[in-house]
Scaffold this motif. Structure first.
Motif, PDB file in Angstrom:
ATOM      1  N   LYS A  19      -5.299  12.900   1.939  1.00 33.16           N
ATOM      2  CA  LYS A  19      -4.518  11.665   1.946  1.00 33.16           C
ATOM      3  C   LYS A  19      -4.785  10.911   0.650  1.00 33.16           C
ATOM      4  CE  LYS A  19      -3.729   9.486   5.749  1.00 33.16           C
ATOM      5  NZ  LYS A  19      -3.779   8.649   7.002  1.00 33.16           N
ATOM      6  N   LEU A  20      -3.738  10.414   0.008  1.00 33.56           N
ATOM      7  CA  LEU A  20      -3.845   9.688  -1.257  1.00 33.56           C
ATOM      8  C   LEU A  20      -3.282   8.283  -1.062  1.00 33.56           C
ATOM      9  CD1 LEU A  20      -2.525  12.519  -3.599  1.00 33.56           C
ATOM     10  CD2 LEU A  20      -4.916  11.887  -3.229  1.00 33.56           C
ATOM     11  N   ILE A  21      -4.069   7.271  -1.438  1.00 35.71           N
ATOM     12  CA  ILE A  21      -3.663   5.886  -1.201  1.00 35.71           C
ATOM     13  C   ILE A  21      -3.837   5.055  -2.465  1.00 35.71           C
ATOM     14  CG2 ILE A  21      -4.181   3.767   0.078  1.00 35.71           C
ATOM     15  CD1 ILE A  21      -5.006   5.465   2.444  1.00 35.71           C
ATOM     16  N   ILE A  22      -2.798   4.305  -2.809  1.00 37.97           N
ATOM     17  CA  ILE A  22      -2.890   3.241  -3.808  1.00 37.97           C
ATOM     18  C   ILE A  22      -2.865   1.944  -3.017  1.00 37.97           C
ATOM     19  CG2 ILE A  22      -1.790   2.131  -5.779  1.00 37.97           C
ATOM     20  CD1 ILE A  22      -0.659   4.887  -6.534  1.00 37.97           C
ATOM     21  N   ALA A  23      -3.969   1.210  -3.019  1.00 39.42           N
ATOM     22  CA  ALA A  23      -4.196   0.174  -2.020  1.00 39.42           C
ATOM     23  C   ALA A  23      -3.456  -1.137  -2.303  1.00 39.42           C
ATOM     24  CB  ALA A  23      -5.695  -0.075  -1.867  1.00 39.42           C
ATOM     25  N   ASN A  24      -3.907  -1.884  -3.276  1.00 38.67           N
ATOM     26  CA  ASN A  24      -3.399  -3.249  -3.467  1.00 38.67           C
ATOM     27  C   ASN A  24      -2.270  -3.256  -4.495  1.00 38.67           C
ATOM     28  OD1 ASN A  24      -3.064  -6.025  -3.438  1.00 38.67           O
ATOM     29  ND2 ASN A  24      -5.251  -6.465  -3.548  1.00 38.67           N
ATOM     30  N   GLU A  25      -1.109  -2.759  -4.082  1.00 39.64           N
ATOM     31  CA  GLU A  25       0.021  -2.640  -5.009  1.00 39.64           C
ATOM     32  C   GLU A  25       0.456  -3.991  -5.568  1.00 39.64           C
ATOM     33  OE1 GLU A  25       2.889   0.918  -4.133  1.00 39.64           O
ATOM     34  OE2 GLU A  25       2.595  -0.204  -2.272  1.00 39.64           O
ATOM     35  N   GLU A  26       0.406  -5.019  -4.753  1.00 37.98           N
ATOM     36  CA  GLU A  26       0.849  -6.336  -5.226  1.00 37.98           C
ATOM     37  C   GLU A  26      -0.053  -6.847  -6.345  1.00 37.98           C
ATOM     38  OE1 GLU A  26       1.980 -10.762  -3.408  1.00 37.98           O
ATOM     39  OE2 GLU A  26       1.776  -9.020  -2.076  1.00 37.98           O
ATOM     40  N   ALA A  27      -1.359  -6.697  -6.189  1.00 37.52           N
ATOM     41  CA  ALA A  27      -2.285  -7.117  -7.242  1.00 37.52           C
ATOM     42  C   ALA A  27      -2.128  -6.259  -8.490  1.00 37.52           C
ATOM     43  CB  ALA A  27      -3.725  -7.056  -6.732  1.00 37.52           C
ATOM     44  N   LEU A  28      -1.880  -4.964  -8.316  1.00 35.38           N
ATOM     45  CA  LEU A  28      -1.654  -4.088  -9.461  1.00 35.38           C
ATOM     46  C   LEU A  28      -0.414  -4.516 -10.237  1.00 35.38           C
ATOM     47  CD1 LEU A  28      -2.495  -0.731  -7.696  1.00 35.38           C
ATOM     48  CD2 LEU A  28      -3.589  -1.492  -9.816  1.00 35.38           C
ATOM     49  N   GLU A  29       0.646  -4.865  -9.520  1.00 32.87           N
ATOM     50  CA  GLU A  29       1.868  -5.307 -10.188  1.00 32.87           C
ATOM     51  C   GLU A  29       1.642  -6.576 -10.997  1.00 32.87           C
ATOM     52  OE1 GLU A  29       4.746  -5.681  -7.099  1.00 32.87           O
ATOM     53  OE2 GLU A  29       4.874  -3.511  -6.729  1.00 32.87           O
ATOM     54  N   ARG A  30       0.796  -7.461 -10.485  1.00 34.69           N
ATOM     55  CA  ARG A  30       0.515  -8.725 -11.178  1.00 34.69           C
ATOM     56  C   ARG A  30      -0.614  -8.589 -12.207  1.00 34.69           C
ATOM     57  NH1 ARG A  30       0.665 -13.532  -6.589  1.00 34.69           N
ATOM     58  NH2 ARG A  30       2.392 -12.698  -5.322  1.00 34.69           N
ATOM     59  N   ARG A  31      -1.283  -7.436 -12.174  1.00 32.52           N
ATOM     60  CA  ARG A  31      -2.417  -7.172 -13.067  1.00 32.52           C
ATOM     61  C   ARG A  31      -3.531  -8.191 -12.879  1.00 32.52           C
ATOM     62  NH1 ARG A  31       0.526  -5.293 -18.758  1.00 32.52           N
ATOM     63  NH2 ARG A  31       1.766  -3.597 -17.825  1.00 32.52           N
ATOM     64  N   VAL A  32      -3.795  -8.502 -11.618  1.00 32.44           N
ATOM     65  CA  VAL A  32      -4.898  -9.403 -11.267  1.00 32.44           C
ATOM     66  C   VAL A  32      -5.826  -8.669 -10.311  1.00 32.44           C
ATOM     67  CG1 VAL A  32      -3.548 -11.493 -11.610  1.00 32.44           C
ATOM     68  CG2 VAL A  32      -3.570 -10.405  -9.347  1.00 32.44           C
ATOM     69  N   ARG A  33      -7.053  -9.120 -10.213  1.00 31.48           N
ATOM     70  CA  ARG A  33      -8.044  -8.443  -9.371  1.00 31.48           C
ATOM     71  C   ARG A  33      -7.625  -8.483  -7.900  1.00 31.48           C
ATOM     72  NH1 ARG A  33     -13.006  -6.465 -10.111  1.00 31.48           N
ATOM     73  NH2 ARG A  33     -14.569  -6.540  -8.454  1.00 31.48           N
ATOM     74  N   MET A  86       0.844  -1.191   0.000  1.00 34.37           N
ATOM     75  CA  MET A  86       0.000   0.000   0.000  1.00 34.37           C
ATOM     76  C   MET A  86       0.880   1.240   0.000  1.00 34.37           C
ATOM     77  SD  MET A  86      -3.063   1.030   2.665  1.00 34.37           S
ATOM     78  CE  MET A  86      -2.048   0.814   4.122  1.00 34.37           C
ATOM     79  N   LYS A  87       0.584   2.156  -0.896  1.00 31.74           N
ATOM     80  CA  LYS A  87       1.309   3.417  -0.963  1.00 31.74           C
ATOM     81  C   LYS A  87       0.442   4.508  -0.359  1.00 31.74           C
ATOM     82  CE  LYS A  87       3.450   6.669  -4.223  1.00 31.74           C
ATOM     83  NZ  LYS A  87       3.822   6.898  -5.644  1.00 31.74           N
ATOM     84  N   VAL A  88       0.987   5.253   0.580  1.00 31.14           N
ATOM     85  CA  VAL A  88       0.266   6.325   1.248  1.00 31.14           C
ATOM     86  C   VAL A  88       1.041   7.618   1.072  1.00 31.14           C
ATOM     87  CG1 VAL A  88      -0.710   7.136   3.417  1.00 31.14           C
ATOM     88  CG2 VAL A  88      -0.610   4.681   2.949  1.00 31.14           C
ATOM     89  N   ALA A  89       0.362   8.666   0.614  1.00 27.96           N
ATOM     90  CA  ALA A  89       0.991   9.965   0.424  1.00 27.96           C
ATOM     91  C   ALA A  89      -0.009  11.040   0.841  1.00 27.96           C
ATOM     92  CB  ALA A  89       1.432  10.161  -1.020  1.00 27.96           C
ATOM     93  N   GLN A  90       0.442  12.284   0.802  1.00 21.54           N
ATOM     94  CA  GLN A  90      -0.410  13.394   1.217  1.00 21.54           C
ATOM     95  C   GLN A  90      -0.050  14.638   0.435  1.00 21.54           C
ATOM     96  OE1 GLN A  90      -0.926  13.901   5.478  1.00 21.54           O
ATOM     97  NE2 GLN A  90      -1.034  16.140   5.273  1.00 21.54           N
TER      98      GLN A  90
END
Length: 265
Positions: free
Chosen positions: A45-59, A1-5
């Protein structure tokens, strides 16, 4: 999970993207905000949640994150642990969560109850409808966090990515984080009433359009040519032949139309 602001202080507003790894539209909207770093009137606050699934391009990796809330720090699944972490990050924040769909090209909002917050914010977004889904909220983000979800468009499309950017900026303007004005829209409101199951088959068909009423006695879908007939009138929502593994989509009723506020004389 990526968290930024963006902005200084303790955020009371958050934007979440990438709950599902096969829905990248919202990620692009968040990344653009991080690149541009616009001046904000209140921190976000800005969040990209499921980074691992995004990297694999799966749901998802182990289970659907948007059915795993509130999560558990000791969960056996990646998404179960991630759900717990995400809820902690979003505590105290009104949250805007972006998704995409295989069933409908026009953006629409999904809420857990037609609250005063939803009535105030959602008509300021460039969406065509608001869907109330409290009957089916279990495990979803808005069961644990005050959230407005949006379906930005067709999954994987450039239009969905562009819509995500417009929707995010409209939301941030509506909550007074970005300067500027929004446009109120007359907005139909629907409530999900039932799941439309589909059995095992080699081919599926859908004969109806989402948000267009299906009359009683009309065929609305088929599995291997076996037609399903409406027992009573309903409005289809998230209906598609291949969007979900076990269901065609949902049946809904139309509640009301939220009308544009009349300007004071």
């Amino acid at each position: 999970m990526k968290v930024a602001q963006i902005g200084s202080g303790t955020p009371e507003v958050a934007v979440v993207a990438g709950v599902h790894g096969d829905e990248p539209c919202g990620v692009r909207a968040v990344e653009r905000l991080l690149d541009e770093r616009p001046t904000v009137k209140r921190p976000v606050k800005l969040i990209i949640a499921n980074e691992e699934a995004l990297e694999r391009r799966v749901r998802f990796i182990d289970e659907d994150l948007n059915r795993a809330f509130p999560g558990d720090p000791n969960a056996k699944t990646h998404e179960g642990r991630l759900a717990n972490e995400l809820v902690a990050e979003l505590e105290g924040c009104l949250t805007f969560s972006m998704h995409s769909t295989q069933s409908h090209a026009d953006p629409f909002a999904i809420v857990n109850g037609v609250s005063e917050t939803a009535k105030e914010i959602v008509p300021q977004l460039p969406v065509t409808a608001m869907v109330e889904t409290s009957n089916f909220a279990e495990g979803r983000l808005f069961s644990a966090v005050d959230t407005v979800e949006v379906e930005c468009g067709l999954q994987g499309s450039e239009t969905a990515a562009q819509n995500a950017d417009r929707l995010t900026r409209a939301f941030l303007t509506a909550v007074d984080a970005l300067p500027g004005d929004t446009i109120y829209n007359d907005l139909p409101v629907y409530r999900l009433t039932d799941v439309i199951d589909k059995g095992d088959a080699d081919s599926y068909e859908v004969f109806v359009e989402n948000f267009t009423e299906v009359e009683a006695g009309a065929p609305f879908a088929a599995a291997d040519g076996d037609e399903q007939i409406a027992d009573e009138p309903f409005y289809p929502v998230l209906m598609s032949s291949n969007g979900y593994r076990n269901v065609f989509g949902y049946a809904a009723e139309k509640l009301e139309v939220l009308e544009t506020p009349t300007a004071a004389d």
